[in-house]
Enzyme design. Structure first.
Site, short mmCIF file in Angstrom:
data_model
loop_
_atom_site.label_atom_id
_atom_site.label_comp_id
_atom_site.label_asym_id
_atom_site.label_seq_id
_atom_site.Cartn_x
_atom_site.Cartn_y
_atom_site.Cartn_z
N ALA A 75 66.96 21.75 7.91
CA ALA A 75 68.05 21.87 8.88
C ALA A 75 68.37 20.54 9.52
CB ALA A 75 67.70 22.92 9.94
N GLU A 80 61.16 13.11 14.78
CA GLU A 80 60.13 13.93 14.16
C GLU A 80 58.80 13.67 14.87
OE1 GLU A 80 57.66 16.17 12.42
OE2 GLU A 80 59.71 16.32 11.64
N ASN A 133 57.70 21.21 7.79
CA ASN A 133 57.21 22.31 6.98
C ASN A 133 58.04 22.49 5.71
OD1 ASN A 133 55.24 24.50 6.96
ND2 ASN A 133 57.00 25.84 7.01
N GLY A 144 58.41 26.42 -1.00
CA GLY A 144 58.50 26.64 -2.45
C GLY A 144 59.65 25.99 -3.17
N GLY A 145 60.59 25.38 -2.43
CA GLY A 145 61.72 24.73 -3.09
C GLY A 145 62.66 25.70 -3.76
N ARG A 198 59.35 41.22 0.60
CA ARG A 198 58.06 40.64 0.97
C ARG A 198 57.20 41.55 1.84
NH1 ARG A 198 59.58 34.24 2.03
NH2 ARG A 198 59.53 33.62 -0.16
N GLU A 217 64.42 27.74 11.21
CA GLU A 217 63.42 28.74 11.60
C GLU A 217 63.22 28.84 13.12
OE1 GLU A 217 58.89 30.14 10.33
OE2 GLU A 217 59.75 28.32 9.46
N ILE A 222 65.99 28.32 2.81
CA ILE A 222 66.56 26.99 2.57
C ILE A 222 68.08 27.01 2.72
CG2 ILE A 222 66.77 25.01 1.02
CD1 ILE A 222 64.11 25.69 -0.18
#
Length: 506
Positions: free
Chosen positions: A54, A74, A82, A87-88, A333, A473, A489
């Site tokens: 983001a 950062e 993170n 998982g990309g 999930r 998130e 993503i």
């Protein structure tokens, strides 16, 4: 330790690792102050806090929208947060690869899949906004240099294949190219910079922030705190709180320190806390998602997670006590995580189930070699060897394999209603590859409430907090009870871009 109780103390320790221990202590709380009389040490045009998907997307889009002085902060020593270790996986409807593969998809269909997984409480307006701009966000990553496997995946809960995955099979395949693009565009990136609170104007607008320099995570901090004015506004992209065990347990007492976590150690939620203190509306904090593809045999996200995500559509998950299937391997999930957690021995102790795949199919994913190399997965030449190793009753297991293979042939799973499209022609037969499954805390659906402009809503006024935006998130309510894999993503990228467009129009 007996073969039967393979989830022993050693594996729990290996699973949650040192990072969870760091998060046992609550993060130092930020404190906001009035901006009246503040001596500004620095002024920037656009301020972005957080350097994950983001934050990076917001930085790039801010420049594209005409910003000349964009600063990204950062708190950790490295950029990417993170996002770099996820998982990309990127889901989008109506992509070129879907057209090539003959997959019929639409914005409506993707939104419907997510609303269903969200159990009726997901924010449909935000889901639709993300789905409508997901291809645009995907293009942003491609323009920056991200590379994806030349095939689509169908993840759990998705009614069709719509998921791209980076060729390196992790989020770094996106964060690194986006970071390089930020540097090329002249974005100023500052690491070891910890957000210490907002500086608030007379009318409640965010004038700037307090930022601690030379911050070292987990240590006492002597570094100087600067007052930085944000001319256009502040975009909060600080991520979730999966590593904040105290906050996790306040929402769900079962998520103790012995429950593993796939997140980076810095996912502790300070930015979210301070937005709440400012008046932001908290949404769905108790909806904390565990990844059903994780393994108890490795720490963090590990190698098994992407291996199982790829293989679930053409694999069979069995309970070791019975040798039988116990779930739809590509359900959403939460459904799968709950099913896995129910796998117990006669004494009620955790008994991680098995995911069984034919080696000739599993080896098509690059992580198969690593799973076997690092002893977090096993290869067996016969069903007898597999059953003996895990103490699974042989006859029921053989019967289950034969029954499952009949579903592969017919295309109709009569046990759990699994969509067998991606399993067509992929029978479960020797040699087998096997991994153990056990959920880990992965994603926090809860956070601050935003609208489709990425503006943070004020619980006191019902309006937006002036000059404050959030994406990713750290926001809540978007996904509801259960987030579908590969949808975070696009959410982060799209809402980061949206926040940038909003801040530049303000």
């Amino acid at each position: 330790m007996s073969e039967k109780n393979l989830l022993g103390r050693r594996n729990f320790i290996k699973g949650f690792g040192a990072a969870a221990g760091v998060a046992l202590a609550a993060p130092a709380m930020a404190v906001s102050e009035k901006a009246d009389g503040v001596k500004w040490d620095k002024e920037v045009e656009v301020m972005i806090i957080g350097s994950g998907f983001a934050g990076l997307a917001a930085a790039i889009e801010s420049v594209r929208q005409g910003a000349k002085d964009v600063h990204m902060f950062e708190k950790m020593s490295y950029f990417g947060g993170n996002s770099a270790i996820n998982g990309g996986l990127y889901a989008a409807p109506g992509t070129p690869m879907q057209k090539t593969e003959g997959v019929k998809d639409s914005v409506d269909r993707m939104v419907a899949d997510q609303v269903k997984a969200g159990r009726g409480v997901a924010d449909e307006a935000l889901l639709r906004h993300v789905a409508e701009h997901a291809v645009e966000g995907l293009q942003l990553t491609l323009d920056a240099g991200s590379e994806y496997h030349p095939y689509l995946q169908q993840l759990g809960g998705h009614s069709v294949a719509r998921t791209y995955q980076t060729t390196v099979s992790c989020g770094a395949g996106i964060t690194q190219p986006l970071y390089k693009e930020c540097k090329r565009l002249g974005v100023k990136a500052h690491n070891r910079s910890k957000f210490e609170g907002f500086l608030v104007g007379k009318n409640g607008e965010i004038e700037g922030v307090k930022m601690r320099q030379n911050y070292h995570f987990g240590e006492d901090q002597p570094g100087e705190v600067l007052n930085i004015r944000a001319k256009r506004g502040v975009i909060m992209a600080t991520g979730g709180f999966g590593q904040n065990v105290d906050l996790r347990m306040a929402q769900d007492p079962t998520l103790t320190a012995e429950v593993g976590c796939t997140n980076a150690p810095g996912a502790t939620g300070e930015g979210m806390y301070e937005m709440f203190r400012l008046g932001a509306i908290p949404v769905h904090l108790a909806h904390i998602q565990s990844g059903p593809w994780a393994s108890p045999d490795e720490g963090g996200f590990g190698y098994v997670s992407n291996y199982t995500i790829f293989n679930f559509p053409h694999s069979m998950a069995v309970h070791r006590l019975t040798g039988k299937r116990f779930m739809n391997e590509i359900a959403d999930r939460k459904t799968r995580a709950d099913a896995e957690l129910s796998c117990r021995d006669e004494k009620g102790e955790a008994m991680p189930p098995l995911l069984i795949t034919s080696y000739k199919h599993s080896k098509k994913h690059p992580n198969t070699k690593k799973v076997l190399k690092y002893d977090v997965g096993w290869k067996f030449d016969s069903v007898e060897a597999l059953a003996k190793h895990f103490d699974v009753p042989l006859k029921p297991l053989k019967e289950q394999i034969a029954e499952y293979n009949s579903y592969v042939k017919s295309g109709d799973d009569k046990q759990f209603g699994k969509n067998m499209t991606k399993a067509k022609g992929k029978y479960i037969e020797a040699p087998f590859t096997v991994v153990r499954l056990w959920p880990k805390v992965h994603y926090c659906q809860g956070g601050v409430q935003i609208n489709v402009k990425a503006e943070v809503k004020d619980s006191f006024t019902g309006k937006s907090i002036p000059k404050l935006y959030a994406a990713g998130e750290v926001t809540g309510g978007v996904h509801g009870v259960s987030r579908l894999g590969s949808c975070s993503i696009p959410e982060c990228i799209v809402m980061g871009m949206t926040a940038a467009r909003s801040v530049m129009k303000a």
